[in-house]
Every structure is written in structure tokens, then in C-alpha cells.
Design a protein around this motif. Structure first.
Motif, PDB file in Angstrom:
ATOM      1  N   GLN A  58       0.812  -1.214   0.000  1.00  0.00           N
ATOM      2  CA  GLN A  58       0.000   0.000   0.000  1.00  0.00           C
ATOM      3  C   GLN A  58       0.853   1.276   0.000  1.00  0.00           C
ATOM      4  O   GLN A  58       0.448   2.295  -0.540  1.00  0.00           O
ATOM      5  CB  GLN A  58      -0.950   0.012   1.209  1.00  0.00           C
ATOM      6  N   VAL A  59       2.039   1.227   0.616  1.00  0.00           N
ATOM      7  CA  VAL A  59       2.908   2.406   0.625  1.00  0.00           C
ATOM      8  C   VAL A  59       4.067   2.276  -0.357  1.00  0.00           C
ATOM      9  O   VAL A  59       4.548   3.279  -0.882  1.00  0.00           O
ATOM     10  CB  VAL A  59       3.437   2.723   2.049  1.00  0.00           C
ATOM     11  N   VAL A  60       4.520   1.051  -0.617  1.00  0.00           N
ATOM     12  CA  VAL A  60       5.622   0.848  -1.557  1.00  0.00           C
ATOM     13  C   VAL A  60       5.134   1.061  -2.988  1.00  0.00           C
ATOM     14  O   VAL A  60       5.863   1.602  -3.818  1.00  0.00           O
ATOM     15  CB  VAL A  60       6.235  -0.557  -1.396  1.00  0.00           C
ATOM     16  N   GLY A  61       3.913   0.655  -3.288  1.00  0.00           N
ATOM     17  CA  GLY A  61       3.375   0.777  -4.648  1.00  0.00           C
ATOM     18  C   GLY A  61       3.434   2.179  -5.208  1.00  0.00           C
ATOM     19  O   GLY A  61       4.044   2.411  -6.253  1.00  0.00           O
ATOM     20  N   TYR A  77      11.587   3.960  -0.014  1.00  0.00           N
ATOM     21  CA  TYR A  77      11.808   2.720   0.738  1.00  0.00           C
ATOM     22  C   TYR A  77      12.957   1.891   0.180  1.00  0.00           C
ATOM     23  O   TYR A  77      13.233   0.805   0.693  1.00  0.00           O
ATOM     24  CB  TYR A  77      10.522   1.891   0.769  1.00  0.00           C
ATOM     25  N   VAL A  78      13.640   2.373  -0.860  1.00  0.00           N
ATOM     26  CA  VAL A  78      14.771   1.658  -1.451  1.00  0.00           C
ATOM     27  C   VAL A  78      15.862   1.491  -0.401  1.00  0.00           C
ATOM     28  O   VAL A  78      16.228   2.432   0.297  1.00  0.00           O
ATOM     29  CB  VAL A  78      15.310   2.399  -2.695  1.00  0.00           C
ATOM     30  N   ILE A  86      11.331 -10.403  -7.990  1.00  0.00           N
ATOM     31  CA  ILE A  86      11.749 -10.887  -6.677  1.00  0.00           C
ATOM     32  C   ILE A  86      12.957 -11.800  -6.875  1.00  0.00           C
ATOM     33  O   ILE A  86      12.880 -12.792  -7.601  1.00  0.00           O
ATOM     34  CB  ILE A  86      10.615 -11.672  -5.967  1.00  0.00           C
ATOM     35  N   THR A  87      14.076 -11.465  -6.247  1.00  0.00           N
ATOM     36  CA  THR A  87      15.279 -12.286  -6.357  1.00  0.00           C
ATOM     37  C   THR A  87      15.437 -13.133  -5.091  1.00  0.00           C
ATOM     38  O   THR A  87      14.806 -12.852  -4.065  1.00  0.00           O
ATOM     39  CB  THR A  87      16.530 -11.410  -6.535  1.00  0.00           C
ATOM     40  N   ASP A  88      16.265 -14.158  -5.170  1.00  0.00           N
ATOM     41  CA  ASP A  88      16.591 -15.026  -4.030  1.00  0.00           C
ATOM     42  C   ASP A  88      15.391 -15.790  -3.483  1.00  0.00           C
ATOM     43  O   ASP A  88      15.327 -16.073  -2.288  1.00  0.00           O
ATOM     44  CB  ASP A  88      17.257 -14.225  -2.893  1.00  0.00           C
ATOM     45  N   THR A 141      14.432  -6.927   1.170  1.00  0.00           N
ATOM     46  CA  THR A 141      14.942  -5.566   1.006  1.00  0.00           C
ATOM     47  C   THR A 141      14.590  -5.057  -0.381  1.00  0.00           C
ATOM     48  O   THR A 141      14.805  -5.761  -1.369  1.00  0.00           O
ATOM     49  CB  THR A 141      16.473  -5.552   1.195  1.00  0.00           C
ATOM     50  N   LEU A 142      14.070  -3.850  -0.443  1.00  0.00           N
ATOM     51  CA  LEU A 142      13.771  -3.217  -1.724  1.00  0.00           C
ATOM     52  C   LEU A 142      15.088  -2.707  -2.302  1.00  0.00           C
ATOM     53  O   LEU A 142      15.651  -1.717  -1.841  1.00  0.00           O
ATOM     54  CB  LEU A 142      12.766  -2.079  -1.531  1.00  0.00           C
ATOM     55  N   VAL A 143      15.612  -3.411  -3.300  1.00  0.00           N
ATOM     56  CA  VAL A 143      16.917  -3.099  -3.884  1.00  0.00           C
ATOM     57  C   VAL A 143      16.831  -1.840  -4.743  1.00  0.00           C
ATOM     58  O   VAL A 143      17.671  -0.951  -4.650  1.00  0.00           O
ATOM     59  CB  VAL A 143      17.432  -4.290  -4.724  1.00  0.00           C
ATOM     60  N   ASP A 144      15.836  -1.797  -5.600  1.00  0.00           N
ATOM     61  CA  ASP A 144      15.541  -0.585  -6.372  1.00  0.00           C
ATOM     62  C   ASP A 144      14.023  -0.523  -6.502  1.00  0.00           C
ATOM     63  O   ASP A 144      13.306  -1.325  -5.907  1.00  0.00           O
ATOM     64  CB  ASP A 144      16.271  -0.568  -7.723  1.00  0.00           C
ATOM     65  N   GLU A 145      13.525   0.413  -7.274  1.00  0.00           N
ATOM     66  CA  GLU A 145      12.081   0.618  -7.347  1.00  0.00           C
ATOM     67  C   GLU A 145      11.309  -0.582  -7.894  1.00  0.00           C
ATOM     68  O   GLU A 145      10.111  -0.690  -7.671  1.00  0.00           O
ATOM     69  CB  GLU A 145      11.769   1.859  -8.175  1.00  0.00           C
ATOM     70  N   ASP A 146      11.983  -1.476  -8.593  1.00  0.00           N
ATOM     71  CA  ASP A 146      11.293  -2.604  -9.214  1.00  0.00           C
ATOM     72  C   ASP A 146      11.824  -3.968  -8.793  1.00  0.00           C
ATOM     73  O   ASP A 146      11.453  -4.982  -9.373  1.00  0.00           O
ATOM     74  CB  ASP A 146      11.396  -2.494 -10.740  1.00  0.00           C
ATOM     75  N   THR A 147      12.709  -4.040  -7.786  1.00  0.00           N
ATOM     76  CA  THR A 147      13.325  -5.307  -7.400  1.00  0.00           C
ATOM     77  C   THR A 147      13.348  -5.454  -5.879  1.00  0.00           C
ATOM     78  O   THR A 147      13.701  -4.512  -5.164  1.00  0.00           O
ATOM     79  CB  THR A 147      14.773  -5.396  -7.922  1.00  0.00           C
ATOM     80  N   VAL A 148      12.999  -6.658  -5.424  1.00  0.00           N
ATOM     81  CA  VAL A 148      13.063  -6.990  -3.999  1.00  0.00           C
ATOM     82  C   VAL A 148      13.970  -8.208  -3.843  1.00  0.00           C
ATOM     83  O   VAL A 148      13.789  -9.220  -4.527  1.00  0.00           O
ATOM     84  CB  VAL A 148      11.663  -7.311  -3.424  1.00  0.00           C
TER      85      VAL A 148
END
Length: 178
Positions: free
Chosen positions: A44-47, A53-54, A86-88, A104-111
Motif C-alpha cells: 500500500q505504501v511501496v506501490g 523505501y529503497v 523478486i530475487t533469491d 529488502t527493496l533493492v531498487d524501485e522494481d526489485t526486492v
């Protein structure tokens, strides 16, 4: 004579405790992002604003869109959606599974997932069916072993049977020659 000796004072005490419980639930639900309290940023807040939040922890949920790489769709503000990679992810996932991720939010499009698990669509149906059947079982046990007497639950001396219910309702028992 204690303060809770009358029925009215007991009803008021229970009403006060229920109102307090409801108020505490609303108060806790009003907390924003507070990782120290275990309230991590969600979809809801990351979207809508992922940039702030990076580099920090997030907890997200959404359906799996693709598996190579694992991609999930998060929905926020009711109808808006984004797709995140989503990695890992160590758990096997299939498109359509509901994926729950903490990472962890690595960048705006990757966790980068620390923990992730998938719930197949049939998992929710199973949960609802088992909960419904369990509720019916508890209600049946309550009705057959307890009775209401002057607003209080009192244990029956003899368990109520189906024949007993039929007799009380005037339907007849098992010995009818119909």
C-alpha cells in the motif's frame, strides 16, 4: 458485596472491555510504517512511492505473474498495480500462486527476498472449508451439551440428541411409523 455482583454492572464491564479492545485494534491499525514495532512497509505504501523505501525492509504480497525471473504484481489504492521482480526466492512458485515476501527493496522494481512463501489458489478454499466445518462442529457441540438458562450457559445433565430435538419440535422421534 463486590462491585461486579449485579448483572447490570457485569454487562457494563464486559461492554467496556469490548469497547477498549476495539479501540486498541483501531489504534494499532492506525500505525504507519514502524519497523521497530514490526510494521514494515507493505504494497500500500511501496506501490505509489517506492523510491523512499529503497534499501529498507518491506513485506509484500501479490500473485505470481512469471517464474523466470520470479515476478509478482502488487495492488495498491484499490485498483492500481505494479510488477516487481523478486530475487533469491528459494521456494517453488507457479504463476497464479499468492506470494508473500519479506526482504529488502533493492531498487524501485526489485526486492531481494529474505523470506518468501507461496500459497496456491486452492489453499484459500481449503482454509475456508475447514474453518466452516470446524465452526459447525463447535456450534453443534455447544447446542447439544449446553443450554441457555436465564441468560447464562449451563451444562446439560444429558446431551441433546436428534431424537430429542424432533420431540421438542413436535416432528416425532425415530420410532414413528410413517
Amino acid at each position: 458485596m463486590s462491585a461486579l455482583s449485579t448483572r447490570r454492572s457485569r454487562v457494563l464491564a464486559v461492554a467496556f472491555l469490548l469497547a477498549t479492545l476495539f479501540g486498541l485494534c483501531v489504534w494499532f491499525g492506525s500505525y504507519g510504517v514502524a519497523p521497530a514495532l514490526g510494521a514494515y512497509p507493505t504494497e500500500q505504501v511501496v506501490g505509489p512511492t517506492p523510491d523512499q523505501y529503497v534499501g529498507g525492509p518491506v513485506t509484500l504480497a501479490g500473485p505470481v505473474v512469471d517464474t523466470d525471473p520470479v515476478t509478482m504484481r502488487i495492488t495498491y489504492r484499490g485498483t492500481e498495480a505494479r510488477t516487481l521482480t523478486i530475487t533469491d526466492v528459494e521456494t517453488p512458485v507457479e504463476p497464479g500462486d499468492e506470494l508473500r515476501v519479506f526482504g529488502t527493496l533493492v531498487d524501485e522494481d526489485t526486492v531481494a527476498a529474505t523470506t518468501a512463501f507461496a500459497v496456491p489458489p486452492a489453499g484459500y478454499l481449503y482454509t475456508y472449508v475447514v474453518s466452516f466445518v470446524s465452526g459447525l462442529w463447535v456450534l453443534t457441540r455447544l447446542a447439544t451439551h449446553w443450554r441457555l438458562d436465564a441468560g447464562a450457559l449451563v451444562r446439560r445433565t444429558e446431551s441433546l440428541t436428534l431424537d430429542g430435538v424432533r420431540t421438542r419440535l413436535g416432528i416425532g422421534g425415530a420410532n414413528d411409523d410413517a
